[in-house]
Design a protein around this motif. Structure first.
Motif, mmCIF file in Angstrom:
data_model
loop_
_atom_site.group_PDB
_atom_site.id
_atom_site.type_symbol
_atom_site.label_atom_id
_atom_site.label_comp_id
_atom_site.label_asym_id
_atom_site.label_seq_id
_atom_site.Cartn_x
_atom_site.Cartn_y
_atom_site.Cartn_z
ATOM 1 N N THR A 72 0.891 -0.986 0.054
ATOM 2 C CA THR A 72 0.120 -0.321 0.300
ATOM 3 C C THR A 72 0.958 0.954 -0.128
ATOM 4 O OG1 THR A 72 0.250 0.269 2.484
ATOM 5 C CG2 THR A 72 -1.616 -1.554 1.439
ATOM 6 N N CYS A 73 0.009 2.950 -0.547
ATOM 7 C CA CYS A 73 0.907 3.773 -0.407
ATOM 8 C C CYS A 73 1.566 4.435 1.042
ATOM 9 C CB CYS A 73 -0.085 5.003 -0.410
ATOM 10 S SG CYS A 73 0.778 6.772 -0.232
ATOM 11 N N GLN A 74 1.139 2.908 2.313
ATOM 12 C CA GLN A 74 1.305 3.731 3.751
ATOM 13 C C GLN A 74 2.998 2.929 3.795
ATOM 14 O OE1 GLN A 74 -2.005 4.259 6.528
ATOM 15 N NE2 GLN A 74 0.459 4.377 8.088
ATOM 16 N N ASN A 112 -5.526 1.588 8.197
ATOM 17 C CA ASN A 112 -5.208 2.879 7.015
ATOM 18 C C ASN A 112 -5.560 1.536 5.958
ATOM 19 O OD1 ASN A 112 -4.021 5.239 8.171
ATOM 20 N ND2 ASN A 112 -3.581 3.646 9.907
ATOM 21 N N LEU A 113 -6.218 0.421 5.821
ATOM 22 C CA LEU A 113 -5.645 0.120 4.495
ATOM 23 C C LEU A 113 -7.216 -0.015 3.861
ATOM 24 C CD1 LEU A 113 -4.755 -3.712 5.053
ATOM 25 C CD2 LEU A 113 -3.843 -1.843 3.927
ATOM 26 N N PRO A 114 -7.321 -0.185 2.838
ATOM 27 C CA PRO A 114 -8.332 0.079 1.597
ATOM 28 C C PRO A 114 -9.782 -0.166 1.733
ATOM 29 C CG PRO A 114 -6.565 0.042 -0.183
ATOM 30 C CD PRO A 114 -6.305 0.584 1.775
ATOM 31 N N GLN A 150 -7.354 -8.018 2.798
ATOM 32 C CA GLN A 150 -6.442 -7.463 3.733
ATOM 33 C C GLN A 150 -5.204 -7.762 3.991
ATOM 34 O OE1 GLN A 150 -8.123 -4.630 7.401
ATOM 35 N NE2 GLN A 150 -10.214 -5.109 5.942
ATOM 36 N N TYR A 155 3.071 4.800 -6.672
ATOM 37 C CA TYR A 155 1.621 5.880 -5.892
ATOM 38 C C TYR A 155 2.533 7.504 -6.650
ATOM 39 C CZ TYR A 155 0.297 1.719 -3.667
ATOM 40 O OH TYR A 155 -0.166 0.567 -3.519
ATOM 41 N N THR A 203 -8.525 6.576 -3.187
ATOM 42 C CA THR A 203 -8.513 5.459 -2.150
ATOM 43 C C THR A 203 -9.321 4.384 -3.404
ATOM 44 O OG1 THR A 203 -9.045 6.434 -0.308
ATOM 45 C CG2 THR A 203 -10.080 4.505 -0.154
ATOM 46 N N GLU A 218 -5.915 2.828 -5.437
ATOM 47 C CA GLU A 218 -5.702 2.310 -4.474
ATOM 48 C C GLU A 218 -5.511 0.468 -4.163
ATOM 49 O OE1 GLU A 218 -2.249 3.299 -1.109
ATOM 50 O OE2 GLU A 218 -4.345 2.326 -0.214
ATOM 51 N N TYR A 219 -6.641 0.649 -3.818
ATOM 52 C CA TYR A 219 -7.703 -0.943 -3.763
ATOM 53 C C TYR A 219 -7.660 -1.605 -4.823
ATOM 54 C CZ TYR A 219 -11.266 -4.038 -2.698
ATOM 55 O OH TYR A 219 -11.765 -5.010 -1.971
ATOM 56 N N SER A 245 -7.687 6.346 2.270
ATOM 57 C CA SER A 245 -6.017 5.866 2.149
ATOM 58 C C SER A 245 -5.441 7.159 2.382
ATOM 59 C CB SER A 245 -5.470 5.567 0.856
ATOM 60 O OG SER A 245 -6.339 3.882 0.668
#
Length: 507
Positions: A192-194, A215-217, A226, A249, A275, A278-279, A412
């Motif tokens: 993920t981006c984070q 924080n996860l989509p 997830q 990203y 969001t 990203e998902y 996200s």
């Protein structure tokens, strides 16, 4: 032999320098013969391909490109080897020299630079096809080259930046890309981006202080959808996959920001679109097989706008996209819908509506960039959205509907629009003229030439530099230093270079 105007190299010669030769000799196994053989073999392959496919008048130019590429290669290899020895604290770096894949990509990158400088007809990624190199492997050496050659001419820098974007947006996602094997080896979906961008570089740093799972989509959905970040949520960028995801990203955040500005989309809606986008990358990664990141981005804009009752026509989204710099109209008109091996290439779980789509496509799917015989159906982006995209993404996107009655998925984190890595630009290949950002917290670099600081140096200093360029005479004065007014300094946004110090001198 390349001169400064052709290659920005600063020293003549076709072989390794005395320093590089000594580095070779410090290795437990002298790599010089293998390096020279690889270089000779690859340049011969390129020349042979050019003789067989190109016009006769380009043969001499192609040979010139090869000579210059050899100079580039040894110089960059020397700088990279020196840095690696310092970093590791050892003198034996045989592993670096014996990595055939990285060294082959480096040779190809040096040749790509000289092809661009000499305007030889050879559009990227033709060179990779000649050498049978995967774009996903090739992009990893671009940053190495940029780091080794800070004084690159801006045209070279721009070309390499465009090459990198082509890899990130589509070439790395072909069905036969090593990316899929790396994802499988990572035992999970795309990070993920984070997970890959430091919290200081995200728009909302407070969002990273909560529990990682939230924080996860798709938080709140079934747990098998997830893959939470690491326990402390700190980004991991040590692996090529994490660095790739970070660059993806960052690139797509810039493009979405530009499109939202043109479409007059609010920041609140932009974050919902992000969001959703990203998902799609993390949980429906198979949507990207032989497709383009911009296709998924535009689909995310439309589906979120539609579900949140925003009046944005898909046609208008595509029109705004086509107005963007370097936009490719085929992105909207030529989208993969299906091919006869889709069903075979996707493991169980990729044929549903995105509710359990952590399976990844195999690397045997036919690629749109390296043509193979296959029956495939293509259509426009709207057809792809209706037939493919909605079946994967609609159930997730509907959670953003005002009347859904369910908890809205957490948004996200979004990459900040901030400074990129400071670069030192060479404005002229024939003269030592550079422009670079100036850090007021450090001492000005020592130079025997002239320096002009935007917003602070007197105009006479710029006139002296201009006069020196016109007449060819050396500077009559020493360096002039004044602190740059940081309040008026331009920042390096995601669409342009940093600013600004102009310096001329002997380098």
């Amino acid at each position: 032999m390349a001169n400064e105007q052709q290659g920005n190299l600063g020293r003549p010669g076709f072989g390794p320098s005395d320093l590089l030769i000594s580095i070779f000799r410090d290795c437990s196994r002298d790599p010089s013969e293998a390096i020279e053989a690889r270089l000779r073999r690859m340049l011969h392959t390129f020349l042979q391909h050019n003789r067989e496919t190109a016009a006769n008048e380009t043969q001499e130019l192609a040979a010139k490109c090869c000579c210059e590429a050899k100079i580039w290669y040894y110089k960059i290899l020397e700088k990279d080897a020196s840095e690696e020895r310092k970093r590791l604290g050892v003198s034996d770096i045989s592993v670096l020299f014996e990595n055939d894949l990285i060294q082959s990509c480096l040779v190809a990158c040096c040749l790509e630079i000289t092809i661009s400088l000499n305007r030889l007809p050879c559009d990227f990624p033709l060179l990779l096809q000649i050498f049978k190199l995967a774009p996903y492997h090739f992009w990893r050496v671009i940053e190495l080259v940029l780091r080794a050659e800070e004084g690159l001419h801006r045209d070279v820098f721009r070309h390499l930046a465009q090459v990198e974007e082509k890899v990130l947006e589509s070439l790395a996602w072909t069905g036969d890309s090593p990316l899929w094997e790396e994802l499988r080896a990572n035992e999970g979906p795309l990070p993920t981006c984070q997970q890959v961008i430091p919290s200081a570089q995200l728009e909302d740093q407070m969002r990273t202080d909560v529990q990682p799972d939230a924080n996860l989509p798709g938080a709140g959905l079934s747990t098998d959808q997830q893959r939470p970040p690491s326990a402390d949520a700190r980004p991991r960028i040590s692996s090529p996959l994490h660095l790739f995801a970070r660059k993806v990203y960052s690139l797509m955040a810039r493009r979405l920001r530009e499109l939202c500005s043109t479409l007059r989309i609010s920041d609140e809606l932009r974050l919902k679109i992000w969001t959703c986008f990203e998902y799609s990358l993390v949980h429906c990664t198979d949507l990207m097989v032989d497709r383009h990141l911009d296709q998924l981005l535009m689909c995310a804009i439309y589906i979120i706008a539609k579900i949140t009752n925003e009046e944005i026509l898909f046609k208008h989204i595509m029109e705004c996209y086509n107005l963007q710099p370097l936009a490719n109209r085929s992105v909207c008109k030529n989208v993969l819908i299906s091919n006869r091996r889709d069903a075979e290439s996707l493991p169980p779980g990729n044929e549903n509506n995105g509710e359990d789509s952590n399976g990844l496509p195999t690397p045997n799917t036919p690629s749109s960039h390296y043509s193979r015989p296959c029956q495939e159906e293509r259509g426009n982006l709207i057809y792809f959205y209706n037939q493919i995209y909605t079946t994967k993404m609609e159930s997730f996107a509907k959670q953003f509907a005002p009347s859904s009655g369910a908890d809205t998925p957490p948004l996200s984190p979004y990459p900040r629009q901030g400074n990129g890595s400071p670069r030192r630009w060479r404005l002229s290949g024939s003269r030592s003229i550079f422009i670079s950002p100036y850090n007021t917290e450090t001492a000005p670099p020592s130079t025997s030439g002239l320096s002009y600081y935007f917003n602070s140096s007197p105009p006479e200093r710029l006139r002296e530099i201009n006069n020196m360029i016109r007449t060819g005479r050396p500077a009559s004065r020493g360096r002039y230093v004044l602190p740059l007014d940081r309040g008026e300094e331009e920042e390096e946004g995601e669409g342009g270079p940093p600013a600004k110090r102009l310096r001329s001198g002997d380098h």
